[in-house]
Design an enzyme around this catalytic site. Structure first.
Site, short mmCIF file in Angstrom:
data_model
loop_
_atom_site.label_atom_id
_atom_site.label_comp_id
_atom_site.label_asym_id
_atom_site.label_seq_id
_atom_site.Cartn_x
_atom_site.Cartn_y
_atom_site.Cartn_z
N SER A 38 -44.03 37.19 -9.39
CA SER A 38 -43.07 38.07 -10.05
C SER A 38 -43.54 38.61 -11.38
CB SER A 38 -41.73 37.34 -10.26
OG SER A 38 -41.88 36.29 -11.19
N ASP A 328 -35.58 37.27 -19.39
CA ASP A 328 -34.68 36.43 -18.60
C ASP A 328 -35.16 34.99 -18.72
OD1 ASP A 328 -36.81 36.13 -16.84
OD2 ASP A 328 -35.96 37.35 -15.25
N HIS A 331 -39.17 35.28 -17.58
CA HIS A 331 -40.11 36.39 -17.75
C HIS A 331 -40.03 36.99 -19.15
CE1 HIS A 331 -38.97 36.23 -13.42
NE2 HIS A 331 -40.27 36.33 -13.28
#
Length: 367
Positions: A38, A328, A331
């Site tokens: 991600s 978040d 990240h």
């Protein structure tokens, strides 16, 4: 939703002058290929039946369109910013229907949130593009480019490309450290890290077989310092989670040693190390110096440190993303990511040893 670690990385760049021929079109921007999780997924998971996705607000709130794109960021992510620096358009997801014709020559993003080095990492996320599948798609991509420019020029394009590979964080966060993980019960952190390195070496060898010759390989950064780990470990004063930090301390030196071993096997110094662990530690340990209000609390989330659960439309959202190092629970913000890329591009030997990416690009332009 993915708890993919995307905050700090230990990165290495594959570099070889003698092993391949660069493309003849020196004025054209080089192709860029992205593999991993991600940290670098630019939207492939939007096309998959998976819970690891970033396709709803407030993701993308600071992206040029102001809309979520599948990037696990408030705006641009690591591949986007690297593309800016190498003078290229952002790579499209390999699953995007827009990736056709001339756009194929820009490169492609094969990354998928939730994956790891091991195939049993991220099984809770259902349908994701594991690294073996990403490589299959890379082979299919090369066949598509063959149809446009022929096999010889396709090989030149691939050999001359810049490649980014980021794996490892999920194998700890979304596998070993999970409460009911069999991996965590069956092996010590040291044994598990050795297993990861053994498997990672096979992955990198396969990528080399597929034509990659300039590869940035990321490992884990300070895993225990992300808001999710601060929250889950019950951190009282913002101290990093010790077990996750221990994992990074074990894994990264092993990765460095493995890459040096690959150098010896190839017979040339093909890997260049970039200590992005230190790059991240700079702003995590001294956020005010870099203009952040906090490096402990996520901009978007809930609970302690905004580190519980995932970022959703119902989450607490900070008004100024540039004041936060973390977007978040897992990240970085675009601003923090830009600091990382700045060191990748122009950092001293403390960060990029023996040379930074700008130097590599300059050397490649002379070949």
């Amino acid at each position: 939703m993915s708890t993919v670690l995307s905050t700090s990385i230990f990165l290495f760049t594959a570099f070889s002058v003698t092993l391949f021929v660069m493309p003849q079109e020196t004025n054209a921007a080089r192709a860029f290929y992205v593999f991993g999780d991600s940290l670098v997924d630019s939207g492939n998971n939007n096309y998959l039946v998976t819970t690891a996705r970033a396709d709803s607000p407030p993701y993308g709130i600071d992206y040029p369109t102001g809309r979520p794109t599948g990037r696990f960021s408030n705006g641009l992510n690591l591949p986007d910013i690297i593309s800016e620096h190498i003078g290229s358009e952002p790579t499209l997801p390999i699953l995007s229907p827009e990736l056709t014709g001339e756009k194929l020559l820009i490169g492609a993003n094969f990354a998928s949130a939730g994956i790891g080095i091991l195939n049993d990492t991220g099984i809770q996320f259902l349908n994701i593009l594991r690294i073996g599948r990403q490589f299959e798609l890379f082979q299919e991509y090369q066949k598509r480019v063959d149809e446009i420019m022929g096999s010889d020029k396709t090989q030149q394009l691939v050999n001359g490309a810049l490649v980014l590979m980021t794996l490892g964080g999920n194998d700890f966060v979304n596998n070993y450290f999970l409460p009911f993980s069999s991996r965590g019960r069956q092996s010590s952190l040291g044994e598990f890290s050795q297993l990861l390195i053994s498997e990672y070496k096979k992955i990198l060898a396969r990528l080399y077989e597929l034509g990659a010759r300039r590869v940035m390989v990321t490992g884990t950064g300070p895993l225990g310092c992300v808001p999710s780990q601060l929250a889950s470990s019950g951190s009282v004063n913002g101290e990093c989670a010790p077990e996750a930090q221990k994992a990074a301390a074990i894994f990264n030196p092993l990765l460095n040693e493995m890459l040096q071993g690959l150098n010896r096997e190839i017979g040339s110094d093909v890997f260049i190390g970039a200590n992005a662990f230190n790059m991240n530690a700079d702003f995590i340990n001294n956020p005010q110096r870099f203009g952040f209000v906090t490096s402990k609390v996520a901009c978007c989330g809930q609970g302690a440190y905004n580190g519980q659960g995932v970022c959703t439309p119902l989450s607490s959202l900070c008004p100024d993303r540039n004041a936060y190092a973390f977007w978040d629970p897992f990240h970085p913000t675009e601003k923090a990511t830009r600091l990382i890329v700045q060191q990748i591009m122009t950092g001293s030997v403390e960060y990029m040893n023996p040379m930074n990416l700008s130097t590599i690009m300059a050397l490649d332009s002379r070949i």
